[in-house]
Design a protein around this motif. Structure first.
Motif, PDB file in Angstrom:
ATOM      1  N   LEU A  28      37.006  29.218  43.479  1.00 51.32           N
ATOM      2  CA  LEU A  28      36.686  29.998  42.284  1.00 51.32           C
ATOM      3  C   LEU A  28      37.883  29.984  41.331  1.00 51.32           C
ATOM      4  O   LEU A  28      39.016  30.215  41.757  1.00 51.32           O
ATOM      5  CB  LEU A  28      36.369  31.444  42.700  1.00 51.32           C
ATOM      6  N   ILE A  29      37.619  29.708  40.060  1.00 49.72           N
ATOM      7  CA  ILE A  29      38.698  29.736  39.063  1.00 49.72           C
ATOM      8  C   ILE A  29      38.610  31.034  38.245  1.00 49.72           C
ATOM      9  O   ILE A  29      39.590  31.737  38.087  1.00 49.72           O
ATOM     10  CB  ILE A  29      38.616  28.499  38.122  1.00 49.72           C
ATOM     11  N   GLN A  30      37.435  31.342  37.701  1.00 53.40           N
ATOM     12  CA  GLN A  30      37.198  32.602  36.979  1.00 53.40           C
ATOM     13  C   GLN A  30      35.741  32.983  37.159  1.00 53.40           C
ATOM     14  O   GLN A  30      34.877  32.115  37.290  1.00 53.40           O
ATOM     15  CB  GLN A  30      37.457  32.440  35.464  1.00 53.40           C
TER      16      GLN A  30
ATOM     17  N   GLY B  25      46.307  33.443  28.746  1.00 59.64           N
ATOM     18  CA  GLY B  25      46.484  33.619  30.180  1.00 59.64           C
ATOM     19  C   GLY B  25      47.574  32.693  30.693  1.00 59.64           C
ATOM     20  O   GLY B  25      47.891  31.692  30.041  1.00 59.64           O
ATOM     21  N   GLY B  26      48.108  33.016  31.853  1.00 58.63           N
ATOM     22  CA  GLY B  26      49.205  32.226  32.423  1.00 58.63           C
ATOM     23  C   GLY B  26      48.725  30.856  32.886  1.00 58.63           C
ATOM     24  O   GLY B  26      47.524  30.568  32.898  1.00 58.63           O
ATOM     25  N   SER B  27      49.680  30.041  33.289  1.00 58.39           N
ATOM     26  CA  SER B  27      49.376  28.683  33.744  1.00 58.39           C
ATOM     27  C   SER B  27      48.386  28.704  34.904  1.00 58.39           C
ATOM     28  O   SER B  27      48.531  29.499  35.826  1.00 58.39           O
ATOM     29  CB  SER B  27      50.657  28.008  34.225  1.00 58.39           C
ATOM     30  N   GLY B  28      47.400  27.834  34.807  1.00 60.83           N
ATOM     31  CA  GLY B  28      46.469  27.660  35.914  1.00 60.83           C
ATOM     32  C   GLY B  28      45.357  28.691  35.992  1.00 60.83           C
ATOM     33  O   GLY B  28      44.569  28.673  36.930  1.00 60.83           O
ATOM     34  N   CYS B  29      45.263  29.593  35.005  1.00 56.61           N
ATOM     35  CA  CYS B  29      44.214  30.629  35.080  1.00 56.61           C
ATOM     36  C   CYS B  29      42.832  30.071  34.702  1.00 56.61           C
ATOM     37  O   CYS B  29      41.826  30.716  34.971  1.00 56.61           O
ATOM     38  CB  CYS B  29      44.564  31.827  34.193  1.00 56.61           C
ATOM     39  N   GLY B  30      42.794  28.911  34.059  1.00 56.90           N
ATOM     40  CA  GLY B  30      41.494  28.307  33.754  1.00 56.90           C
ATOM     41  C   GLY B  30      41.180  28.142  32.274  1.00 56.90           C
ATOM     42  O   GLY B  30      40.021  27.900  31.905  1.00 56.90           O
ATOM     43  N   LYS B  31      42.186  28.197  31.416  1.00 54.40           N
ATOM     44  CA  LYS B  31      41.935  28.112  29.965  1.00 54.40           C
ATOM     45  C   LYS B  31      41.338  26.753  29.576  1.00 54.40           C
ATOM     46  O   LYS B  31      40.346  26.697  28.857  1.00 54.40           O
ATOM     47  CB  LYS B  31      43.248  28.341  29.185  1.00 54.40           C
ATOM     48  N   SER B  32      41.961  25.675  30.067  1.00 50.80           N
ATOM     49  CA  SER B  32      41.466  24.340  29.702  1.00 50.80           C
ATOM     50  C   SER B  32      40.084  24.109  30.295  1.00 50.80           C
ATOM     51  O   SER B  32      39.224  23.479  29.668  1.00 50.80           O
ATOM     52  CB  SER B  32      42.406  23.247  30.199  1.00 50.80           C
ATOM     53  N   THR B  33      39.888  24.635  31.508  1.00 54.91           N
ATOM     54  CA  THR B  33      38.569  24.473  32.147  1.00 54.91           C
ATOM     55  C   THR B  33      37.510  25.196  31.320  1.00 54.91           C
ATOM     56  O   THR B  33      36.416  24.655  31.083  1.00 54.91           O
ATOM     57  CB  THR B  33      38.616  25.022  33.592  1.00 54.91           C
ATOM     58  N   LEU B  34      37.846  26.401  30.845  1.00 59.88           N
ATOM     59  CA  LEU B  34      36.892  27.131  30.003  1.00 59.88           C
ATOM     60  C   LEU B  34      36.559  26.307  28.759  1.00 59.88           C
ATOM     61  O   LEU B  34      35.383  26.179  28.383  1.00 59.88           O
ATOM     62  CB  LEU B  34      37.477  28.498  29.603  1.00 59.88           C
TER      63      LEU B  34
ATOM     64  N   ASP C 259      42.985  22.779  21.558  1.00 61.89           N
ATOM     65  CA  ASP C 259      43.657  22.960  22.846  1.00 61.89           C
ATOM     66  C   ASP C 259      45.159  22.907  22.621  1.00 61.89           C
ATOM     67  O   ASP C 259      45.714  21.843  22.363  1.00 61.89           O
ATOM     68  CB  ASP C 259      43.216  21.865  23.823  1.00 61.89           C
ATOM     69  N   GLU C 260      45.813  24.052  22.731  1.00 66.60           N
ATOM     70  CA  GLU C 260      47.261  24.181  22.514  1.00 66.60           C
ATOM     71  C   GLU C 260      47.727  23.406  21.288  1.00 66.60           C
ATOM     72  O   GLU C 260      48.522  22.463  21.401  1.00 66.60           O
ATOM     73  CB  GLU C 260      48.004  23.722  23.771  1.00 66.60           C
ATOM     74  N   PRO C 261      47.238  23.796  20.095  1.00 70.26           N
ATOM     75  CA  PRO C 261      47.551  23.004  18.894  1.00 70.26           C
ATOM     76  C   PRO C 261      49.032  22.902  18.609  1.00 70.26           C
ATOM     77  O   PRO C 261      49.495  21.871  18.137  1.00 70.26           O
ATOM     78  CB  PRO C 261      46.823  23.745  17.761  1.00 70.26           C
TER      79      PRO C 261
HETATM   80  N1  LIG Z   1      39.337  18.506  38.031  1.00 71.37           N
HETATM   81  C1  LIG Z   1      39.834  19.486  38.787  1.00 71.37           C
HETATM   82  N2  LIG Z   1      39.570  19.536  40.103  1.00 71.37           N
HETATM   83  C2  LIG Z   1      40.037  20.540  40.878  1.00 71.37           C
HETATM   84  N3  LIG Z   1      40.789  21.568  40.415  1.00 71.37           N
HETATM   85  C3  LIG Z   1      41.094  21.555  39.114  1.00 71.37           C
HETATM   86  C4  LIG Z   1      40.635  20.525  38.229  1.00 71.37           C
HETATM   87  N4  LIG Z   1      41.091  20.801  36.980  1.00 71.37           N
HETATM   88  C5  LIG Z   1      41.801  21.947  37.080  1.00 71.37           C
HETATM   89  N5  LIG Z   1      41.797  22.385  38.347  1.00 71.37           N
HETATM   90  C6  LIG Z   1      42.438  23.623  38.833  1.00 71.37           C
HETATM   91  O1  LIG Z   1      41.822  24.724  38.197  1.00 71.37           O
HETATM   92  C7  LIG Z   1      42.780  25.711  37.830  1.00 71.37           C
HETATM   93  C8  LIG Z   1      42.676  25.984  36.342  1.00 71.37           C
HETATM   94  O2  LIG Z   1      43.164  24.831  35.633  1.00 71.37           O
HETATM   95  P1  LIG Z   1      43.259  24.808  34.050  1.00 71.37           P
HETATM   96  O3  LIG Z   1      43.845  23.485  33.675  1.00 71.37           O
HETATM   97  O4  LIG Z   1      41.956  25.171  33.462  1.00 71.37           O
HETATM   98  O5  LIG Z   1      44.317  25.972  33.802  1.00 71.37           O
HETATM   99  P2  LIG Z   1      45.067  26.379  32.454  1.00 71.37           P
HETATM  100  O6  LIG Z   1      44.944  27.844  32.335  1.00 71.37           O
HETATM  101  O7  LIG Z   1      44.564  25.557  31.326  1.00 71.37           O
HETATM  102  O8  LIG Z   1      46.568  25.982  32.817  1.00 71.37           O
HETATM  103  P3  LIG Z   1      47.809  25.561  31.865  1.00 71.37           P
HETATM  104  O9  LIG Z   1      48.109  26.737  30.993  1.00 71.37           O
HETATM  105  O10 LIG Z   1      48.900  25.312  32.851  1.00 71.37           O
HETATM  106  O11 LIG Z   1      47.393  24.329  31.102  1.00 71.37           O
HETATM  107  C9  LIG Z   1      44.136  25.168  38.273  1.00 71.37           C
HETATM  108  O12 LIG Z   1      44.476  25.752  39.480  1.00 71.37           O
HETATM  109  C10 LIG Z   1      43.910  23.687  38.448  1.00 71.37           C
HETATM  110  O13 LIG Z   1      44.737  23.175  39.462  1.00 71.37           O
END
Ligand SMILES: Nc1ncnc2c1ncn2[C@@H]1O[C@H](COP(=O)(O)OP(=O)(O)OP(=O)(O)O)[C@@H](O)[C@H]1O
Length: 262
Positions: free
Chosen positions: A16-18, A35-44, A163-165
């Motif tokens: 689970l990411i979010q 949000g901090g690194s790895g919280c899921g911003k890019s995934t969102l 994305d992070e302009p």
């Molecule tokens: N394709 C993927 N497969 C598996 N896990 C992933 C994948 N992409 C991202 N993750 C994981 O999902 C979580 C969220 O990643 P994401 O890149 O969305 O975070 P973020 O908030 O954008 O981070 P940052 O600020 O460091 O760029 C992280 O723990 C990352 O390791």
């Protein structure tokens, strides 16, 4: 165009990411994903731009459910988004003018002469009128970002994703990019969803936003970053927006050495 996100759940496999991500972005609003690194911003952002389906929940564009729509409808909706990725993602073998014209050819029915006219107009907006015939490799990082922005807005999309302009830009270039984003919103009325770690940008341009927390895997704050910092809504949000160490990691205050003035 109104973007609505309803109870989104983000996962990679079992992980689970979010969960419980819900917000709305009305036309003309600049909305920050924080949000901090790895919280899921890019995934969102990937769920919002149609690159990656969410595990659950809905992404609605003017009420139309993106992920429930067929591929033709998704393609039509994607044509209404402008996007600026971190790398600016320009074609290195094409001039700036050609890069912008290519986007216009893909997203509009303009004839080539009208594409070139429009491309010159948007390059002038972003301060690159004199660089239309340059290749991306001949530009600074800030200029590449502005060129990417010109390409993203050329077709006047009602929704712009950034994305992070300002990542990798010096403070002055970053400030200019902020002003450009405000100017584009003013001129076109576009809504903007942007991911950023840059506090000055968050405070300067965001009207609203959401804070995703990596520990609880759920959003912990909603609102304009300037208000969130004023209201001290949550220690984690505070730590992020004030660049303070969270209480549990902060070094204890040094005790005054004996003999120090009181
Ligand atoms: N394709 C993927 N497969 C598996 N896990 C992933 C994948 N992409 C991202 N993750 C994981 O999902 C979580 C969220 O990643 P994401 O890149 O969305 O975070 P973020 O908030 O954008 O981070 P940052 O600020 O460091 O760029 C992280 O723990 C990352 O390791």
């Amino acid at each position: 165009m109104r973007l609505a996100v309803q109870d989104l759940e983000m996962r990679f496999g079992e992980r689970l990411i979010q969960r419980g991500v819900s917000f709305e972005v009305p036309a003309g609003t600049i909305f920050a994903v924080m949000g901090g690194s790895g919280c899921g911003k890019s995934t969102l952002l990937k769920h919002l731009v149609g690159l990656l389906p969410p595990a659950a929940g809905r992404v609605l564009h003017d009420g139309e459910d993106f992920w429930a729509a067929d591929e033709a409808a998704r393609q039509r909706l994607r044509g209404r988004f402008g996007m600026l990725f971190q790398s600016a993602a320009l074609w290195s073998s094409m001039t700036l003018l050609e890069n912008v014209c290519l986007a216009l050819a893909q997203q509009t029915a303009l004839e080539p002469a009208a594409q070139a006219e429009r491309a010159r107009e948007v390059l002038a907006w972003v301060g690159l009128a004199a660089f239309a015939d340059y290749f991306p490799g001949d530009l600074s990082g800030g200029m590449k970002k502005r060129a990417g922005l010109a390409r993203a807005i050329a077709a006047e999309p009602p929704l712009l994703f950034l994305d992070e302009p300002s990542a990798g830009l010096d403070p002055i270039s970053s400030r200019k990019l902020d002003e450009l984003i405000l100017d584009i919103r003013e001129r076109t009325g576009t809504a903007v969803v942007f991911v950023s770690h840059e506090l000055p940008s968050l405070f300067a341009i965001a009207d609203d936003g959401i804070f995703l927390d990596a520990d609880s895997k759920t959003p912990i704050a909603r609102g304009c970053p300037r208000e969130l910092v004023r209201q001290r809504v949550h220690p984690t949000v505070d730590a992020f927006l004030r660049r303070e160490l969270p209480p549990e990691t902060a070094a204890p205050a040094a005790a005054p050495a004996s003999g120090d003035p009181a």
